[in-house]
Structure formats: structure tokens, C-alpha cells
Scaffold this active site. Structure first.
Site, PDB file in Angstrom:
ATOM      1  N   GLY A 140     -10.306 -26.189  41.933  1.00 32.41           N
ATOM      2  CA  GLY A 140     -10.871 -26.211  42.971  1.00 32.41           C
ATOM      3  C   GLY A 140     -10.197 -25.940  44.355  1.00 32.41           C
TER       4      GLY A 140
ATOM      5  CD  GLU B  72     -10.568 -33.876  45.825  1.00 25.78           C
ATOM      6  OE1 GLU B  72     -11.168 -33.369  45.327  1.00 25.78           O
ATOM      7  OE2 GLU B  72     -10.639 -35.283  45.586  1.00 25.78           O
TER       8      GLU B  72
END
Lengths: 765, 154
Positions: free
Chosen positions: A720, A723
Site C-alpha cells: 500500500g 497512508e
């Protein structure tokens, strides 16, 4: 027979969960470092950009249905109390008002542990009723005609007052969350502190920050027979569907949730919102479509927030920099509800240390409930830990980067397992090089100048491996055009584009021929919430499997037409070639010959590797300028180096990095919810008074990836991106400010007022 | 009263106190113009009023009688995107897209006033338009590229 259903671990927002997973029909070989990929890794343009630049993208707030009614919410004006009476008659008597709901219309429906429209008041701005009218203006005017009689009760607004011996009770069982204190430890902290040659102890404070998504929470609901369709601005259509089905006692198949575009989520839109419950209940009652969209004040006061923290940190180290002890005592006020995001995580994971003890105390207060906010827990924890690491480096007279390198964690120490891959060392090396860290560090500080420069850095880690369950369907239409169908969400991240890139890569199709369809529970296979930076790593592998299945079927059909075997075929730019001859067919030609036969591939996400931590890493470097007379901090540049495995589309991923850094800059310098300390009334519920960064605040940003596929994590090699970039920004900036001033900064946001306080309380007069 | 939006004339029965944003979104169904703060703090509802950027949330419809209102829906001409729209696509100057219509119209207005802006001019000229996704670096690039391509001269 091989098992079809197994369990696996999936980490979301710092929480690891066990999930049942249906094994995919095939588990392809990972795309390794040497994989020859043409479309994955390419800087294609965002596929939904055209709709967005023309105003045609339909957001929830844009849904307009014939006969639709508008909602305004009545909200409480006290922080704690009992509603004695709520007379809606003056509102209902107004022309154009069509109905209202209160707690009695939605019995048992709870949000963050609180009954919706509760007659007990838990915080200022808590909704107490909803009025429905022909226009928004009439609904709002009607709300102003409601004057509930509320008996005020004593309240508490912050953790310190909530924990005082004679504090008013926020919850019937008290003000401490049951899980408090949550203590975790490894090794022997006392021994670690005894072994330390240098020990530092500090206390850090972080603010309540507001998501401030430009599109507020909102929903439109329309019943037809015993079924309801709900458009909601949500990060999880399937979560929203199950929330609503449960609340209204409907089968899942009677609730259809649609979310095509959304104007930002950042963690605050993970299930059915108050707007959705309200719209569904009113639409059921009035048998008309109903729209309930939060106004800005509602969004800034009652739509989730990042919790404040107080972090008391002790670090112990040998003279050579080896950490011997890490200790954290954190206090985290949740507001009236929420979940337990963990600042401790950074402390136990980031650096190699045998003796770690963390204690987290979660406290209820009479303020609005918290919600996940981009890298919840790690953002707060990183500020404390990484600030303290710089203090320790200073005590040791060691380069802060060198201190971090000497305490490099090569495995997940808490669970004693390997990382699927970790290239933080490369982030340190490349980041420092591109920033010119050594040169900047060795520059002489001018301690007499009014405007002083400093540099700082910080590290980050985030569990961003994604996981099952996630499903995708790839279908090839009669004209050769391709659709990727999956119930994931694109929050503005670029998920639509990168999932299409994965499918086009496998199929050997032109990207222009592929379209990703998201956001409809009735028509699409399941994918989980788009949270925890998991979408590409969760759904991408499912898309790859589905596309492989579709490609195989397409090749079988083409093989017959080209008088060859399927394994003798290859495809590129939506054209199938026989390897041994010069014969070829366009996808379109194959599909036209098939007539109404539709090629469909199904794919699912396989389990995560066992006993393996899947994390993204990074390092950020910042240079700042501080005016010691005004206290103003200006960030001049940020270099941000990231390890998130393979990057499917560098342009879109870099956009996310820049966005995270800019949000982190706001958290470091401006963003803070301020409550009136006596009444609990939020004092800055507007975009003028709650400062998010503007274009004028943005520094020069060099954000990049080391881009090394993580072949252990999943077969696409992806982790990912969303974030990680916000985690290290505030501490990197704070460390740079401390470097500039020669005094520490222990509280954010670093407003001019606080900076001046540090300057005047510190060694600079 | 008569309102000219994107070159088309509309008879609207808006009360005197109605703001242009409400008229555009709720009466004319032109939902490209976004409501975010509703009080002139964020720029998401930027439209062009006789060619100059204006916040539709702070503009009374009654004050627009006979004036030319341009919204994002009217910016592309004959199927051709405006160069600023194209530059936003080319430079990935958008993420969630909610602020994008306002950003684009603010940029069109800026380039009309100042066809050859410096980077600082762009930052100043666009500073009334907030973006929570943080696409600002790409917005600066897109606006400069559009200027380079002569977007402000047409």
C-alpha cells in the site's frame, strides 16, 4: 481433496484480523523483479480524469431524484444533558416540511455505541432529530424552529479531567475504556533501563485533527417496494450495506449501496453514516427519495476525528547508540466512542530493541467520537517516537539518521516473524542522498539570525499488505472491449486506473480498451473497504487471476480460429499473435466471431504468506525556516523515500505521496480542533478557522519509491501507498524546527504561539 | 428573472435571497459546481461571472440578472476540452476531484487576467481554492503548462 476455504491474517489500520479465504482457482507465479511488464509500472493518466474535469462525475451530493426531499439535522448545543422535551410541532407546521424522525423512529440503531438521535446528550453537535422538507432551505429553517428543553449535566472534555477522582461519568461504567490500560511488553524494561548508558524522558502532545474531506458525509435513499437503494459517500459499499441491512432488519439483497465517486474519505467513511440511517428511515416513512448531506459545520464537528494523545516516552541506549529500552505511557481520549487506534505500534515495531513496554490508556470524554484518520495511531506515535529519537541522538552527539540505522529492525520483533520484504535501508540511503543530508547537517547554524534554517528526518512503517477476501470479474464484450468488475472503491486514489492496468497487462490489451467498474453492491463481486492502504494489494491479485482466466478462454477461442494451440499465442495491444506464424487477430475479431458468447474470468485474492509481516516503509527529510520573532515556520522542502513494493502507476502513487505529506504538514503546523474549555463548543468548525494547507503552504516535494517488488507479499508484488506518507511528516518537520532553534518542540501543531513559547522558554531569548 | 448560463438563457423563479450556487445545483441541475463550505472559504463553488472568478455561494442569483455565468459544464467547446482541463488531466492535477471544477475555473480566470504567470503568481492566484487530497504541486504544474500552451490568450 485440497481445501477450498482456509484462514489467513490480514492487517488493517494496525489491527490484525483472521479472515476466511476461498482459495483462488489458480495462484500465479509472482511478478518478480525481472518480470517483463509493459502496462503495470507505466505512467498512464488517471482513467476517470475526464469526468472530473468536466463536472460530470456524479458524487453522492449530486444525486437528484424526482420527488426528492431534503434533510436538515437538529443538533445538541450542550456537552452533556438529558432532553426533557422535544417539540417538533413548530417545525412540522411550516409549509413545505414533510416529516421528521427522532430516536423513536430508529430504536436500537447505534453509531459508535450511541443510540442515533439519543435523548441523552453526550457531546455538543450530537444529532437529536432530522427534519425533512421540499428544499434544503425549508428544512434548515424548520430546524431553527425547534427548541428542545435540555437539562444540563456536568461534562468532561479532556483526558485529565475525565481521569480526575471526582469526575462526572461520561459512560455508565465510568470514563476508562475497558481495555485500559492496554499494556504490551517484550523483554525486561527495567533491565533495559539499567543497561542504558544514556536515558531520556520526554512528554509529547498531539492534537485532535479533523479529516475535512471536501465532500461531507451524506446519503440519498430511495425505497422501491421492500428494497432500498442508497447512494452514500463511503469507503466501503459492502460494509455500508451490512450496517443498513442489520439496522433495518433487511436481507442483504434488499439493500443496494452505490458509490461511484467520492470527495475524499481519509478514514472517516467506513460504514453506514448517520446520514445514511437518517435518509433510509425518512425515505421509508415518507415513501419518497430522501437526501441527507452534512453541512460543513456538521462535518467539522461530528464526522470523526484523529484522537489527541499525550505520550510520555523514555528511551535508553548504550553510548554507541544501541537502544536498550523503549517505554511509552500514552493517554488517548476517544470522545464518546470509537476504536482503539494504537500509537504504541510505532514504538514496538520501528527499531530493534529487546526491551519495550507500552501502555495505552483510552478515555471517554464528552466530545464527538473519533474515527480512523489516515494511518491512525502511527501518525500520533511517530511524532512522539521520532521526536524522542532526535533528542537521544542529540544526547549521544550522533547523527539522527545514523542512530536510526544502528537500530535497524530486520524482523517483526513483537510476533517474532520475518518481513515479506524491507528496504527501509534503501529509503535512508536514497532519501539522504537526494536531500543532501550530510551537507545540510554539517552546515553551520547562525544562532543570531532572525530567520533560522534547520533540517530533520523521521522513519515510518505501516502494515499495508492487504489480503483477502476480494473478488473480481473480467469480462470481454462482443466488440473486444473489456470490463473489470469489483466492489472496491476509488476515493481519488487511482484504484480504477491501477486495476485496469493489471487487467490490461495480463490480457495484453490496450489500456484504453479496459474499463473498471466499481461501487455497486448489487452488481459487483465483493471487495472490502478501501482503508488501511489495502485496495491495490488486496484487489489487484484478484483482478490478475480473473484476467488470466479470461485470457485463457480468449486464447482457446483464438487458437481454433488461427489453427494453432493456445500456448502458441501471445497478445499485445489487444491483438493476438501466433508465435510461429505471422497470423494474428484483434480481440474484436475473435469476439465478433464468438457472437454472444461472453468471455468471463473470475478471480479471488489468495491468502497471505504465513508467519510473515507485510509492511510498507519510508523515510522523510525536511528543511524548514523559522522566524524567531514571529514564530512562523515555513517548510522549504521535503524529500520522501518509500518502499511499498511494486508501483503500478508511479504518477498516481506520487500524487498520493504528495497528498499525504501535505496533510502531514497541516498536522504539524496548523490543524487542531479547539473546544471552548468551559462549554465544549467547538470554536473552529469552519474551513477558515480550522486551517488545512493551501497551495501557498506547499514546499518543494521530492517523493519517490525504491520500487522493488515484494514477491513474498502477493503475486503482484504490490503493497500500500496511501497512508505511509503522512506518518513521518510531522516529526521530520518538528525535528527540523528543533534543529533550527536549538530547542525542542514537544507539541503540535507548531503554531507561531507555541514556537515562540519554545523559543522564549528555551535557550534562545 | 433571466439568467444566462454557459450561453443558454434560463428563466428562473429564484427568491431574492437565493444564492447562485443553489440556483445552479438545485434548479438547473448543474451539479459540477460544488458546495463545500458555503461561506467563501474554500473556492469549490468558483464559477466565472462575466469571465471573472466568483464564489457562487456568496453570489446572489438576483445580482446575476442578464450576466454571463460560466460553469465547469460549459467550459469544453464543441467537444474540445479547454486547455486548462486538458492540462489538469495531463499533469494528474486531481485526486478525488471534488475541488477540481473550482480549481479549473479559478485557473481559467487567473490565466485570463495574467496569461504568463510565474510560479508565485499561480500560487497566489490559486490560493483561494482548497484541496484536501493535496494535489497542489500538480495543480501548479498544470496551470503553468496551460499558460505555456497559450491557454490565457484565447
Amino acid at each position: 481433496m485440497a481445501k477450498r476455504f482456509v484462514t489467513t491474517k490480514v492487517e488493517v489500520e494496525g489491527r490484525e484480523e483472521t479472515k476466511v479465504v476461498e482459495l483462488p482457482t489458480r495462484e500465479p507465479e509472482p511478478w518478480g523483479v525481472d518480470a517483463s511488464l509493459h502496462i503495470v509500472g507505466r505512467r498512464d493518466k488517471r482513467m476517470d480524469a475526464l469526468e472530473k474535469v468536466t463536472g460530470e462525475a456524479e458524487y453522492t451530493a449530486d444525486v437528484q431524484l424526482p420527488g426528492m426531499l431534503y434533510v436538515a439535522l437538529a443538533r445538541a448545543s450542550v456537552a452533556a444533558g438529558k432532553m426533557q422535551s422535544l417539540d417538533l410541532a413548530p417545525a412540522l407546521a411550516m409549509p413545505g416540511v414533510r416529516g421528521a424522525i427522532t430516536m423513536d423512529d430508529v430504536p436500537g440503531i447505534k453509531l459508535d455505541g450511541i443510540q442515533v438521535f439519543d435523548r441523552t446528550i453526550h457531546y455538543v453537535y450530537q444529532p437529536i432529530a432530522a427534519i425533512c422538507a421540499d428544499t434544503q432551505e425549508i428544512a434548515e429553517r424548520a430546524v431553527r424552529a425547534i427548541h428542545p428543553a435540555i437539562e444540563r449535566l456536568p461534562h468532561v472534555l479532556d483526558a485529565a479531567s475525565a481521569l480526575a477522582p471526582d469526575a462526572p461519568r461520561v459512560k455508565p461504567h465510568g470514563n476508562l475504556h475497558r481495555a485500559s490500560p492496554r499494556v504490551a511488553s517484550r523483554g525486561d524494561i527495567a533491565a533495559g533501563l539499567r543497561d542504558a548508558e544514556v536515558t531520556i524522558t520526554r512528554e509529547y502532545r498531539t492534537p485532535v485533527a479533523l479529516h475535512t474531506a471536501l465532500e461531507p458525509h451524506g446519503a440519498v435513499a430511495a425505497w422501491s417496494g421492500d428494497r432500498v437503494t442508497v447512494w452514500e459517500s463511503t469507503q466501503g459499499i459492502f460494509n455500508t450495506r451490512s450496517d443498513l441491512a442489520e439496522a433495518f432488519e433487511l436481507p442483504l439483497s434488499s439493500v443496494r449501496v452505490v458509490k461511484n465517486y467520492m470527495g475524499g474519505g481519509f478514514g472517516a467513511k467506513n460504514g453506514a453514516s448517520l446520514a445514511a440511517y437518517t435518509a433510509v428511515a425518512l425515505s421509508r416513512k415518507l415513501r419518497r427519495p430522501v437526501r441527507c448531506i452534512f453541512d460543513r459545520e456538521g462535518e467539522q464537528t461530528d464526522a470523526g476525528n484523529r484522537t489527541a494523545t499525550v505520550q510520555r516516552v523514555t528511551l535508553g541506549a548504550r553510548r554507541d547508540g544501541t537502544l536498550t529500552a523503549i517505554s511509552l505511557d500514552a493517554t488517548i481520549p476517544l470522545g464518546i466512542g470509537g476504536w482503539l487506534s494504537s500509537p504504541a505500534r510505532m514504538y514496538s515495531e520501528m527499531y530493534r530493541c529487546a526491551n519495550v513496554r507500552t501502555s495505552e490508556t483510552f478515555v471517554f470524554t464528552n466530545t464527538a467520537p473519533m474515527a480512523s484518520f489516515r494511518a491512525p495511531g502511527n501518525v500520533e506515535g511517530a511524532f512522539g517516537l521520532e521526536s524522542a529519537m532526535d533528542v537521544l541522538a542529540h544526547e549521544l552527539e550522533m547523527d539522527p539518521l545514523e542512530l536510526r540505522r544502528r537500530n535497524y529492525a530486520d524482523h517483526d520483533q513483537d510476533k517474532n516473524r520475518r518481513y515479506s520484504a524491507k528496504h527501509l535501508d534503501e529509503c535512508y540511503r536514497l532519501g539522504a542522498e537526494r536531500f543532501g543530508w550530510s551537507r545540510a547537517r554539517s552546515r553551520k547554524r547562525d544562532t543570531s539570525a532572525r530567520v533560522r534554517r534547520g533540517v530533520g528526518m523521521a522513519s515510518l512503517a505501516w502494515g499495508a499488505g492487504g489480503g483477502p477476501p476480494a473478488y473480481a470479474t473480467v469480462r470481454i464484450n462482443g466488440d473486444g472491449s473489456i470490463e473489470v468488475l469489483t466492489g472496491a472503491q476509488d476515493l481519488g486514489t487511482g484504484a480504477r486506473t491501477v486495476l485496469a492496468q493489471v487487467a490490461a497487462e495480463v490480457l495484453g490489451a490496450k489500456l484504453d480498451d479496459v474499463r473498471t467498474v466499481l461501487g455497486d453492491t448489487e452488481r459487483l463481486p465483493f471487495a472490502s473497504n478501501s482503508w488501511g492502504s489495502i485496495t491495490t494489494a488486496s484487489v489487484g491479485p484478484a483482478v490478475r487471476v480473473a484476467a488470466e482466466e479470461a485470457r485463457d478462454a480468449l486464447f482457446e477461442a483464438a487458437a481454433g480460429m488461427l489453427d494453432t494451440e493456445p500456448n502458441e499465442l501471445e497478445s499485445r495491444d489487444s491483438e493476438i499473435h501466433a508465435k510461429s506464424s505471422d497470423r494474428c487477430l484483434l480481440f474484436r475479431e475473435v469476439c465478433e466471431k464468438l457472437g454472444d458468447v461472453m468471455i468471463i474470468g473470475q478471480g479471488s485474492r489468495g491468502p497471505n504468506p504465513e508467519k510473515t509481516a507485510l509492511s510498507a516503509f519510508g523515510a522523510q527529510f525536511a528543511e524548514v525556516e523559522v522566524d524567531v520573532e514571529t514564530g512562523r515556520v515555513r517548510v522549504l522542502r521535503v524529500v520522501s523515500a518509500h518502499d511499498s513494493g511494486r508501483i503500478v502507476n508511479p504518477t498516481l502513487a506520487e500524487s498520493q505521496l504528495e497528498g499525504g505529506i501535505i496533510q502531514g504538514l497541516g498536522y504539524a503546523l496548523f490543524e487542531e480542533r479547539i473546544l471552548d474549555s468551559r462549554t465544549g463548543v467547538p470554536l473552529n468548525p469552519t474551513m477558515h478557522d480550522y486551517k488545512i494547507p493551501t497551495i501557498g503552504d506547499v514546499p518543494e516535494i521530492d517523493a519517490f519509491f525504491v520500487d522493488i517488488p515484494d514477491t513474498v507479499a502477493n503475486h503482484t508484488g504490490v503493497k500500500g501507498v496511501a497512508e505511509p506518507p503522512i506518518i513521518a511528516t510531522a516529526p521530520a518537520i518538528a525535528n527540523a524546527v528543533a534543529d533550527a532553534l536549538g530547542v525542542e518542540v514537544a507539541e503540535i501543531p507548531m503554531t507561531p504561539w507555541r514556537v515562540l513559547g519554545s523559543v522564549r522558554g528555551g535557550s534562545i531569548a | 428573472m433571466r439568467l444566462i448560463v454557459n450561453g443558454a438563457s434560463h428563466e428562473v423563479a429564484a427568491p431574492d435571497h437565493e444564492r447562485l450556487l443553489t440556483t445552479l445545483r438545485d434548479r438547473l441541475h448543474l451539479t459540477g459546481t460544488k458546495l463545500v463550505c458555503g461561506r467563501g472559504e474554500c473556492g469549490a463553488c468558483t464559477v466565472l461571472l462575466d469571465g471573472a472568478p466568483a464564489y457562487a455561494c456568496l453570489t446572489l442569483t438576483a445580482a446575476c440578472h442578464g450576466r454571463e455565468v460560466s460553469t465547469i459544464e460549459g467550459l469544453a467547446q464543441d467537444g474540445e476540452l479547454h486547455p486548462v482541463q486538458q492540462a489538469f488531466i495531463d499533469h494528474d492535477a486531481l485526486q478525488c476531484g471534488f475541488c477540481t471544477p473550482g480549481q479549473i475555473l479559478a485557473a481559467v480566470g487567473l490565466l485570463d487576467r495574467q496569461p504568463h504567470p510565474s510560479e508565485d503568481d499561480v500560487r497566489r492566484g490559486m490560493s483561494g481554492n482548497l484541496c484536501r487530497c493535496g494535489t497542489y504541486p500538480k495543480i501548479v504544474r498544470a496551470v503553468l503548462a496551460a499558460a505555456e500552451g497559450g491557454a490565457g490568450n484565447g
